[in-house]
Scaffold this motif. Structure first.
Motif, mmCIF file in Angstrom:
data_model
loop_
_atom_site.group_PDB
_atom_site.id
_atom_site.type_symbol
_atom_site.label_atom_id
_atom_site.label_comp_id
_atom_site.label_asym_id
_atom_site.label_seq_id
_atom_site.Cartn_x
_atom_site.Cartn_y
_atom_site.Cartn_z
ATOM 1 N N LEU A 431 -42.955 -13.479 16.675
ATOM 2 C CA LEU A 431 -43.585 -12.908 18.022
ATOM 3 C C LEU A 431 -42.514 -13.082 19.009
ATOM 4 O O LEU A 431 -42.533 -11.946 19.859
ATOM 5 N N ALA A 432 -41.628 -13.831 19.398
ATOM 6 C CA ALA A 432 -40.632 -14.094 20.563
ATOM 7 C C ALA A 432 -39.667 -13.099 19.929
ATOM 8 O O ALA A 432 -38.672 -13.132 21.770
ATOM 9 N N GLN A 433 -39.384 -13.210 19.438
ATOM 10 C CA GLN A 433 -38.299 -11.388 18.914
ATOM 11 C C GLN A 433 -38.166 -10.169 19.589
ATOM 12 O O GLN A 433 -37.359 -9.733 19.127
ATOM 13 N N TRP A 434 -40.139 -10.336 19.372
ATOM 14 C CA TRP A 434 -40.459 -8.587 19.608
ATOM 15 C C TRP A 434 -40.211 -8.572 21.231
ATOM 16 O O TRP A 434 -40.024 -9.056 22.389
ATOM 17 N N PRO A 435 -40.084 -7.641 21.372
ATOM 18 C CA PRO A 435 -39.869 -6.466 23.190
ATOM 19 C C PRO A 435 -41.297 -7.509 23.943
ATOM 20 O O PRO A 435 -42.258 -7.344 22.946
ATOM 21 N N PRO A 436 -40.755 -7.636 25.449
ATOM 22 C CA PRO A 436 -42.058 -8.032 25.943
ATOM 23 C C PRO A 436 -43.518 -7.054 25.762
ATOM 24 O O PRO A 436 -43.191 -5.818 26.124
ATOM 25 N N SER A 437 -44.228 -7.191 25.968
ATOM 26 C CA SER A 437 -45.540 -6.894 25.951
ATOM 27 C C SER A 437 -46.856 -7.442 26.945
ATOM 28 O O SER A 437 -47.085 -9.531 26.211
ATOM 29 N N ALA A 438 -48.022 -7.853 27.011
ATOM 30 C CA ALA A 438 -49.203 -8.130 27.619
ATOM 31 C C ALA A 438 -49.882 -8.653 25.920
ATOM 32 O O ALA A 438 -50.430 -9.646 25.916
ATOM 33 N N PRO A 439 -49.688 -8.010 24.471
ATOM 34 C CA PRO A 439 -50.573 -8.391 23.380
ATOM 35 C C PRO A 439 -49.619 -9.858 23.075
ATOM 36 O O PRO A 439 -49.977 -10.297 22.291
ATOM 37 N N ARG A 440 -47.893 -8.981 23.518
ATOM 38 C CA ARG A 440 -47.441 -10.186 22.729
ATOM 39 C C ARG A 440 -47.273 -11.402 22.701
ATOM 40 O O ARG A 440 -47.094 -13.011 22.564
ATOM 41 N N SER A 441 -47.384 -11.469 24.756
ATOM 42 C CA SER A 441 -47.731 -12.905 25.772
ATOM 43 C C SER A 441 -48.575 -13.092 25.435
ATOM 44 O O SER A 441 -48.746 -14.570 25.209
ATOM 45 N N LEU A 461 -49.717 -16.800 29.429
ATOM 46 C CA LEU A 461 -51.192 -15.701 29.616
ATOM 47 C C LEU A 461 -51.439 -15.238 30.822
ATOM 48 O O LEU A 461 -51.482 -14.341 31.036
ATOM 49 N N SER A 462 -50.926 -16.161 32.033
ATOM 50 C CA SER A 462 -50.474 -15.635 33.191
ATOM 51 C C SER A 462 -49.517 -14.268 32.964
ATOM 52 O O SER A 462 -49.533 -12.335 33.565
ATOM 53 N N GLU A 463 -48.681 -14.384 32.634
ATOM 54 C CA GLU A 463 -47.517 -13.504 31.998
ATOM 55 C C GLU A 463 -48.424 -11.817 31.364
ATOM 56 O O GLU A 463 -48.010 -11.092 31.388
ATOM 57 N N ALA A 464 -48.829 -12.091 30.603
ATOM 58 C CA ALA A 464 -50.051 -11.132 29.936
ATOM 59 C C ALA A 464 -50.334 -10.465 30.690
ATOM 60 O O ALA A 464 -50.469 -9.258 30.400
ATOM 61 N N GLY A 465 -51.413 -10.721 31.681
ATOM 62 C CA GLY A 465 -51.606 -9.973 32.392
ATOM 63 C C GLY A 465 -51.208 -9.326 33.388
ATOM 64 O O GLY A 465 -51.834 -8.525 33.852
ATOM 65 N N ASP A 466 -50.702 -9.973 34.403
ATOM 66 C CA ASP A 466 -48.976 -9.155 35.205
ATOM 67 C C ASP A 466 -49.064 -8.357 33.993
ATOM 68 O O ASP A 466 -48.318 -6.486 34.484
ATOM 69 N N LEU A 467 -48.535 -8.031 32.526
ATOM 70 C CA LEU A 467 -48.355 -7.052 32.498
ATOM 71 C C LEU A 467 -49.047 -6.351 31.614
ATOM 72 O O LEU A 467 -48.428 -4.778 31.734
ATOM 73 N N ALA A 468 -50.253 -6.450 31.340
ATOM 74 C CA ALA A 468 -51.436 -5.580 31.248
ATOM 75 C C ALA A 468 -52.434 -4.410 32.274
ATOM 76 O O ALA A 468 -52.000 -3.045 32.545
ATOM 77 N N ARG A 469 -51.958 -5.161 33.063
ATOM 78 C CA ARG A 469 -51.993 -4.578 35.154
ATOM 79 C C ARG A 469 -51.114 -3.400 35.354
ATOM 80 O O ARG A 469 -51.629 -2.434 35.048
ATOM 81 N N SER A 470 -49.404 -4.149 34.935
ATOM 82 C CA SER A 470 -48.699 -3.075 35.266
ATOM 83 C C SER A 470 -48.643 -2.142 34.501
ATOM 84 O O SER A 470 -48.098 -1.463 34.889
ATOM 85 N N ASP A 471 -48.741 -2.288 33.572
ATOM 86 C CA ASP A 471 -48.760 -0.918 31.908
ATOM 87 C C ASP A 471 -50.157 -0.966 32.122
ATOM 88 O O ASP A 471 -50.856 0.580 31.058
ATOM 89 N N ASP A 472 -51.075 -0.570 32.285
ATOM 90 C CA ASP A 472 -52.437 -0.312 32.344
ATOM 91 C C ASP A 472 -52.848 -0.513 31.131
ATOM 92 O O ASP A 472 -53.464 0.408 30.092
ATOM 93 N N GLY A 473 -53.002 -1.822 30.549
ATOM 94 C CA GLY A 473 -52.919 -1.912 29.103
ATOM 95 C C GLY A 473 -54.815 -2.131 28.624
ATOM 96 O O GLY A 473 -55.389 -1.909 27.775
ATOM 97 N N GLY A 474 -55.826 -1.320 29.790
ATOM 98 C CA GLY A 474 -56.942 -1.139 29.239
ATOM 99 C C GLY A 474 -57.698 -2.714 29.305
ATOM 100 O O GLY A 474 -57.375 -2.977 30.365
ATOM 101 N N ARG A 475 -59.355 -2.194 30.565
ATOM 102 C CA ARG A 475 -60.237 -2.949 30.412
ATOM 103 C C ARG A 475 -60.614 -4.431 29.203
ATOM 104 O O ARG A 475 -60.664 -5.350 30.023
ATOM 105 N N GLU A 476 -60.684 -3.634 28.580
ATOM 106 C CA GLU A 476 -60.959 -5.042 27.255
ATOM 107 C C GLU A 476 -59.915 -5.307 26.923
ATOM 108 O O GLU A 476 -59.743 -6.488 26.867
ATOM 109 N N LEU A 477 -58.579 -5.495 26.658
ATOM 110 C CA LEU A 477 -57.616 -6.348 26.368
ATOM 111 C C LEU A 477 -57.575 -7.259 28.229
ATOM 112 O O LEU A 477 -57.001 -8.514 27.474
ATOM 113 N N LEU A 478 -57.477 -6.615 29.242
ATOM 114 C CA LEU A 478 -57.473 -7.748 30.488
ATOM 115 C C LEU A 478 -58.386 -8.489 30.332
ATOM 116 O O LEU A 478 -58.808 -9.897 30.373
ATOM 117 N N ALA A 479 -59.782 -8.183 29.648
ATOM 118 C CA ALA A 479 -61.429 -9.027 29.589
ATOM 119 C C ALA A 479 -61.273 -10.283 27.937
ATOM 120 O O ALA A 479 -60.984 -11.828 28.282
#
Length: 929
Positions: A431-441, A461-479
């Motif tokens: 996972l660490a080798q894959w590009p940054p994304s909310a689900p990866r983090s 997880l804070s990084e994941a939340g920031d990425l999800a909000r900036s990429d409009d990751g969807g309500r379910e992913l944010l939850a």
């Protein structure tokens, strides 16, 4: 004690290695040494595979001998008898004038005459020469009734070979037969002993590393020592990733492989492509060898392979994962591809998919799509572990970034059920080798959380939340991210943040059932952390009324949260003292159709049930539940769950008198807590250590074990019912009555109006009263407590403690008859539970009253303890059995009638009878007593 002569180099090397474990084996050597010292020759044969620690045990056994003159020889160096004789005088030269035949016998006889007991140690007995075998046979035959201890080491297998010299075969028969022979077969070290080896070598590696190293080496001492000496203990790195093929250990394994016949090497290569055992016939088909049985024999002789021919499919496998890793990595890539392709046609389930992936040379979109489809099928079937594994394999096999992102998003949606899956460090590296994304983090954060790295998990997880909000990751992913973050806040003791995040998720509409269930859990959990267990149950009842939890789920969507709700209510009911209700909830949870949603807490649920059974007095059920908890830990990712599982196992073992096992579990709980424990998990090792000390009657150690909980309420607030009674007991046991009163007041306030565990509170309250020497008040309270009917959640052990304390109180009041009856009642209650240490202390109190207990303390005995009458009591009893009145007995013995009445009262109490007519029959059964 002296060890004469110069030791061989291999022996000196074994002596330098740290020594751990082998307690039972050392006790057996000591027992045989004591028997030999009494004048009867004894033999100990130490057997085992190469490197298993035979020589180390031999040396440690010799070290613990006292009063023995010792001779040592290594048969692998030839002329063992000459080696023994050359060491006899410590000068390294044979004694002059000794006959060729019988010289060793002459030497040993002289040593026995000079110094008493003699120990002969023979290493590598399978290599002994014929002449030495004859000499040693002569010694064994001539000195059967001499103070001689023979300790020999033989490599396994050591089969009887028709080609053996007659002298060797004869010595073998002498050593391996007879009533004075102990055969000690060495097995690998346990996980706990692996941890001890880490400590002895000064390693700072965690309990994680000890467990992983044990799994990788099978606990083989020599393999462990080599890995540890090379520093291969990194907490988050697989040892195989650090061990190169040119390391000495790897090269020694490959040298052993190169010396095998070609069919054996082919069969070994076929085994190396699978982590699971194969039936021998299938392994032979993959290897394409004509006769797999013939090819197997050299592999078994080499120790590289193990075979279970008695099992239905006769599975074979490479003995240790370390061996398999080295052999597999030595195979050419093309050879691996062919073997995996062949293996895929024989394997089942996810095993077949694993071989197909391993046989693929590049990423294959078609295979990735098939894996994704299969992952969904397993998930719908409730197998979350295989579903998650297949999904991540699918992500690894695709080259399309969008497809890979979709797989990761799906994994985050499944995270409540996938947290239990032990994907290990390799997934984290991938996972660490894959590009940054909310689900990866998020997935990286979850991997850190289950491993006990809470600060790192929070940052990811804070990084994941920031990425999800900036990429409009969807309500379910944010939850999902918010719930995962709430979990980490709980781990870190931040109940306010846990409550806020979970409440925000709960306010969302149209939540999936599993998300809603876990949001409800975290809201209630935060309330319990802030306000105590009852506050958690009150909040849960507001969110989900009991009828909704107790009813059957109306549809699959509802079922997704049913097991989570049962877990929430059951675990908090147990923590409020509602033992039966909580146990019932957890039993339903473990049988629920949507149990996959709570896989992450399944070992903890079994451990809680074990503790409930333990407190309720069903100790057999407690042992079964803790066995289920330990089994559920196998392959489980959530590291912290090992803390309560080992802690509860320690409590059950300690109270039953299995002190060594209890100590091992206490240490394991303490090590895991130090390694990955959240703050509030401190209660588990504290309760385990306190219960172990309680079983020994060591009140000072009980207090010391609970000290951390008193300093920081955050470490104990969720489990007050588990530790507060132990604390009051420890204070009473150490005579701190003022502190005990204050602690008891807190416990009684906790009980409040519920009346739960009334026997516990009553026992401690009456004990405190008796300790203040208020005889009348204590007597009244003891009598009232002893006649009070049991409550549903009473703890039988505490009821027995109440009866025992009442008996002790009566002893101090010199009321022996009543004291004996009360102590016998306590003894019966302890025996029914199997509480051996407590029963033994009760026996001691009975003996202080003149009563001897014949049944072993703690055993379920149908007979009461047999009494011991004093000489005067026995004389009075015999005269009364002859029909004499009290006045007549007084005249016979020149004592008063009042004294006769006193002695008869004691006789009645000790014999367990109520009339003079029963005395004769009872004395008859006690003939001569």
């Amino acid at each position: 004690m002296r060890l004469t002569g110069e030791l061989p180099a291999a022996v000196r090397e074994a002596a330098r290695r740290p020594f751990v474990g082998r307690r039972a084996e050392l006790r057996e050597i000591s027992a045989r040494a004591m028997a030999a010292a009494d004048g009867m020759r004894q033999t100990v044969v130490i057997e085992g595979r190469q490197g298993i620690g035979k020589t180390a045990l031999l040396l440690r056994g010799l070290e613990q001998l006292t009063g023995y003159c010792q001779l040592h020889a290594d048969c692998a160096h030839g002329e063992a008898a000459e080696q023994l004789m050359s060491h006899a005088d410590g000068a390294g030269q044979p004694r002059p004038g000794l006959p060729v035949r019988g010289g060793l016998l002459t030497v040993v006889r002289a040593m026995i005459e000079d110094t008493g007991a003699v120990a002969i140690a023979l290493d590598n007995l399978q290599c002994i020469d014929a002449e030495s075998a004859a000499e040693i046979s002569l010694v064994l035959s001539a000195l059967q009734t001499a103070p001689l201890l023979v300790i020999v080491v033989a490599q396994e297998p050591w089969p009887s070979d028709p080609a053996d010299e007659p002298q060797v075969a004869g010595l073998r028969r002498q050593l391996l037969t007879g009533v004075n022979v102990s055969r000690v077969r060495l097995a690998e070290l346990s996980v706990a002993e692996t941890g001890q080896l880490l400590d002895r070598l000064g390693s700072t590696a965690s309990e994680h590393a000890a467990e992983r190293l044990h799994r990788y080496t099978g606990g083989h001492p020599a393999l462990l020592s080599v890995l540890l000496e090379q520093g291969l203990t990194a907490a988050h790195t697989a040892p195989g990733d650090l061990l190169g093929l040119f390391d000495p250990l790897a090269m020694s394994i490959l040298r052993a492989v190169s010396g095998l016949p070609e069919p054996s090497r082919d069969l070994l290569a076929a085994m190396a492509v699978s982590e699971e055992p194969w039936p021998l016939a299938i392994a032979g088909s993959i290897a394409q060898v004509e006769d797999p049985f013939e090819a197997l024999e050299p592999l078994l002789d080499s120790g590289l392979v193990q075979w279970a021919p008695a099992e239905t499919v006769a599975p074979v496998s490479i003995r240790y994962p370390l061996y398999r890793d080295v052999i597999y990595r030595s195979l050419p890539a093309a050879r691996r591809e062919v073997l995996h392709s062949l293996a895929a046609s024989f394997a089942l389930g996810t095993g077949a998919w694993a071989h197909r992936i391993a046989a693929a040379r590049t990423a294959e979109p078609t295979l990735a799509a098939m894996l994704e489809q299969e992952a969904h099928r397993y998930y719908l079937g409730g197998d979350s572990e295989r579903a998650g594994t297949l999904l991540m394999w699918s992500a690894a096999m695709t080259v399309d970034p969008d497809d890979r992102h979709r797989h990761l998003v799906q994994a985050t949606r499944w995270w409540p059920t996938l947290r239990a899956v032990d994907w290990g460090p390799r997934l984290e590296t991938c996972l660490a080798q894959w590009p940054p994304s909310a689900p990866r983090s998020m997935l990286l954060g979850l991997l850190a959380e289950v491993d006990g790295r809470y600060s790192q998990a929070h940052a990811l997880l804070s990084e994941a939340g920031d990425l999800a909000r900036s990429d409009d990751g969807g309500r379910e992913l944010l939850a999902d991210i918010d719930l995962a973050t709430a979990l980490v806040h709980a781990d870190r003791g931040n109940a306010d943040a846990e409550y806020q995040l979970a409440s925000d998720v709960l306010a969302l509409d149209d939540l999936p059932a599993a998300q809603r269930g876990w949001a409800e859990y975290h809201v209630a959990d935060a309330c319990g952390r802030m306000g105590g267990p009852d506050a958690a149950l009150q909040k849960l009842a507001e969110l989900v009324p009991d009828p909704l939890i107790d009813g059957e789920a109306s549809d699959r969507a509802q079922a997704g949260s049913q097991s989570v709700r049962l877990w929430a209510r059951g675990s908090w009911r147990l923590r409020t003292g509602r033992l039966r209700e909580g146990n019932a909830d957890l039993r339903r949870m473990l049988r629920a159709g949507d149990r996959a949603a709570v896989d992450a807490v399944t070992p903890l649920a079994h451990a809680y049930r074990a503790y409930a059974h333990f407190l309720l007095g069903d100790w057999k059920a407690a042992e079964q539940a803790i066995a289920q908890a330990i089994a559920a830990l196998s392959g489980h990712a959530v590291a912290r769950l090992r803390i309560p599982v080992h802690a509860v196992a320690a409590c059950v073992d300690a109270a039953a008198g299995r002190s060594e096992s209890a100590t091992r579990h206490v240490h394991a709980a303490q090590r895991w807590y130090a390694d990955c424990g959240p703050e509030d998990y401190a209660v588990f090792p504290a309760v385990a250590a306190a219960t172990a000390a309680q079983a020994r009657g060591d009140y000072r150690r009980m207090l010391a074990a609970l000290a951390a909980l008193l300093v920081d309420p955050g470490k104990s607030g969720s489990h007050p019912w588990w530790w507060q009674p132990l604390h009051v007991e420890a204070l009473l046991g150490t005579g701190q009555l003022g502190a005990a009163q204050r602690a008891l007041d807190r416990l009684m306030a906790l009980v409040g109006e519920h009346g739960r565990q009334s026997a516990t509170v009553t026992w401690l309250e009456v004990w405190l009263t008796a300790s203040r020497h208020d005889e009348n008040k204590a007597r009244t309270r003891f009598e009232a407590a002893a006649t009070r009917p049991p409550a549903p959640n009473d703890i039988p052990l505490h009821r027995a403690r109440l009866e025992h304390e009442y008996g002790r109180h009566l002893m101090t009041g010199r009321n022996r008859r009543a004291a004996i009856a009360q102590l016998q009642r306590a003894y019966e209650l302890y025996s029914a539970l199997g509480a051996r240490p407590f029963a033994e202390r009760c026996v001691s109190d009975l003996e202080a009253c003149g009563v001897r207990a014949s049944a072993a303390a703690g055993d379920r005995a149908d007979t009461a303890p047999l009494p011991v009458l004093s000489p005067r009591e026995r004389r009075v009893a015999h005269l009364a059995a002859q029909g004499l009145t009290n006045q007549e007995i007084a005249g016979e013995l020149y004592i008063s009638a009042k004294t006769v009445e006193y002695h008869l009262g004691n006789v009645f109490a000790k014999l367990g009878i109520s009339s003079r007519r029963q005395i004769a029959a009872r004395l008859g059964s006690e003939s001569g007593g």
